[in-house]
Design an enzyme around this catalytic site. Sequence first.
Site, short mmCIF file in Angstrom:
data_model
loop_
_atom_site.label_atom_id
_atom_site.label_comp_id
_atom_site.label_asym_id
_atom_site.label_seq_id
_atom_site.Cartn_x
_atom_site.Cartn_y
_atom_site.Cartn_z
N CYS A 121 0.82 -1.22 0.00
CA CYS A 121 0.00 0.00 0.00
C CYS A 121 0.85 1.26 0.00
O CYS A 121 1.90 1.31 0.64
CB CYS A 121 -0.90 -0.01 1.23
N VAL A 333 2.97 5.77 13.01
CA VAL A 333 3.67 4.64 12.39
C VAL A 333 4.01 4.91 10.91
O VAL A 333 5.12 4.69 10.47
CB VAL A 333 2.85 3.34 12.54
N1 EPU Z 1 10.53 1.37 8.12
C1 EPU Z 1 11.69 1.96 7.70
N2 EPU Z 1 12.66 1.15 7.14
C2 EPU Z 1 12.49 -0.18 6.99
C3 EPU Z 1 11.30 -0.79 7.44
C4 EPU Z 1 10.32 0.02 7.99
O1 EPU Z 1 11.86 3.17 7.81
O2 EPU Z 1 13.40 -0.85 6.47
C5 EPU Z 1 9.47 2.21 8.69
C6 EPU Z 1 8.22 2.24 7.78
O3 EPU Z 1 8.37 3.16 6.73
C7 EPU Z 1 7.13 2.59 8.76
C8 EPU Z 1 7.59 1.91 10.06
O4 EPU Z 1 8.99 1.65 9.90
O5 EPU Z 1 7.09 3.98 8.95
C9 EPU Z 1 6.89 0.62 10.38
O6 EPU Z 1 6.96 -0.27 9.28
P1 EPU Z 1 6.96 -1.85 9.46
O7 EPU Z 1 8.25 -2.38 8.91
O8 EPU Z 1 6.60 -2.16 10.87
O9 EPU Z 1 5.78 -2.28 8.51
P2 EPU Z 1 5.71 -3.50 7.51
O10 EPU Z 1 6.38 -4.69 8.07
O11 EPU Z 1 6.09 -3.05 6.14
C10 EPU Z 1 3.54 -4.57 8.47
C11 EPU Z 1 2.17 -4.84 7.94
C12 EPU Z 1 1.40 -3.55 7.81
C13 EPU Z 1 1.33 -2.88 9.18
C14 EPU Z 1 2.74 -2.67 9.73
C15 EPU Z 1 2.75 -2.07 11.12
C16 EPU Z 1 2.57 -6.79 6.61
C17 EPU Z 1 2.61 -7.40 5.25
N3 EPU Z 1 2.28 -5.50 6.65
O12 EPU Z 1 4.16 -3.75 7.48
O13 EPU Z 1 0.10 -3.88 7.39
O14 EPU Z 1 0.69 -1.64 9.06
O15 EPU Z 1 3.45 -3.92 9.74
O16 EPU Z 1 2.12 -2.92 12.01
O17 EPU Z 1 2.75 -7.46 7.61
C18 EPU Z 1 -1.97 -3.49 6.37
O18 EPU Z 1 -2.29 -4.63 6.79
O19 EPU Z 1 -2.79 -2.70 5.84
C19 EPU Z 1 -0.59 -3.08 6.51
C20 EPU Z 1 -0.09 -2.01 5.89
#
Ligand code: EPU
Length: 438
Positions: A121, A333
């Site tokens: 997204c 977040v």
């Molecule tokens: N971030 C960084 N660098 C990185 C990784 C993350 O700056 O290398 C930042 C992101 O930009 C964000 C924050 O850290 O601002 C948190 O990101 P996170 O890595 O926790 O998110 P994600 O693993 O990409 C998962 C879920 C999301 C959910 C988030 C937070 C999956 C596939 N996606 O994303 O789910 O919002 O954790 O809990 O597991 C959704 O279901 O709609 C969704 C977006």
Amino acid sequence: MASVLTIRGGVPLTGKVSVRGAKNLVPKAMVASLLGNEPSVLRNVPEIKDVDVVTSLLRLHGVNVGKDPVTGDLTLDPSHVKTAQMKDIDAHAGDSRIPILFCGPLIHSIGEAFIPDLGGCRIGDRPIDFHLDVLRQFGAVVDKHPGGISISAPKGLKGAKLSLPYPSVGATEQVLLTAVRAEGITELSGAAIEPEIMDLIAVLQKMGAIISVQTDRVIRIEGVEQLGGFNHRALPDRNEAASWASAALVTGGDIYVEGARQADLTAFLNTFRKIGGAFDIDDDGIRFRHTGGKLSPLVLETDVHPGFMTDWQQPLVVALTQASGVSIVHETVYENRFGFTQALIRMGASIQVHRECLGSIPCRFGQRNFLHSAVISGPTQLRGTDIDIPDLRGGFSHLIAALAATGTSRVTGLELINRGYERFQSKLESLGADFDIA
Ligand code: EPU
């Protein structure tokens, strides 16, 4: 041609829906199967796009993925893992964010990984710097090139002392999936501890991994040489459950969410109650309902677990447009998760988005000019309109706004909803929504 959903609003959603395995766990457990030397079984698997993408990527790498035609349970046999053709992997460019988690498991099993451009997204920049940093600290060599990333570890992957600058869910999973078979001990501080991560740890432990979750976001992993298979029932999708709960509140309805689990939803349930919703919990699920009284405004900040989850924010903002008074929401977040409010404003909602931090949780976005706080005044009558869905949760929010609105809405971009809400059209139908699809 893309489908158009025509919604005639004003009908309270009433009835029962079931939620199955969490979108934010199931594809990752599927990736974990690559680490084993025997087949794994994953149960409670929803029919959503990320599952299809990961199935296809696993098959390209020689994993035999079988699906029980009745239950949908997956059998994942990694006995013949092989290198895949880059062009075949590349066909999945832009489809999902999950491919980045293939790095560690593929290096462990075939010595190298090629990762296509990621999708997911558009709710912020969503960089992968934390992922690549930790992989390098395990000893991986990362080669970024147009079209993707090639990664290998000529000297093997070795346990390391790691620290994340922010408790990223994906980067924590990256560490877990890499450390379990790396040589030696890994200690990760600043880890995310979401229920989906705990469930991934349960999967890995079933495979033979040694992982301890310590206090203050520290996770310690003792690498082992080999892992076996797992047989696991995925935890239910708490984000889908919270979405249906918000739908009940927004439409003045009453929805029993079979599969919803109290323990995963504590922060949401507190907020739901404070806004004026009622819920009844039993062993099989949670009934969420509007009591018929006025809804109360709230001050709310999203946060990492155990805080109020960012994925619950967007549907709940629609409910806040129906509360009597001024609500304030501070998104800490993602820097760009209020774009969906534009369509709500066109529907008659009163929402201002601000660059300032309207809250007290330390946040990375206040000084960086991102519109990441919202002030919502209510109640406002929503009116139907034409909407093109921008992202998964924002899109669900638009759907429930259209379901509560007077008049008719025409909604496009439905494939984004299919990414995280299994069979949402038949669920809407069973809840009595008035819509058709062409
Ligand atoms: N971030 C960084 N660098 C990185 C990784 C993350 O700056 O290398 C930042 C992101 O930009 C964000 C924050 O850290 O601002 C948190 O990101 P996170 O890595 O926790 O998110 P994600 O693993 O990409 C998962 C879920 C999301 C959910 C988030 C937070 C999956 C596939 N996606 O994303 O789910 O919002 O954790 O809990 O597991 C959704 O279901 O709609 C969704 C977006």
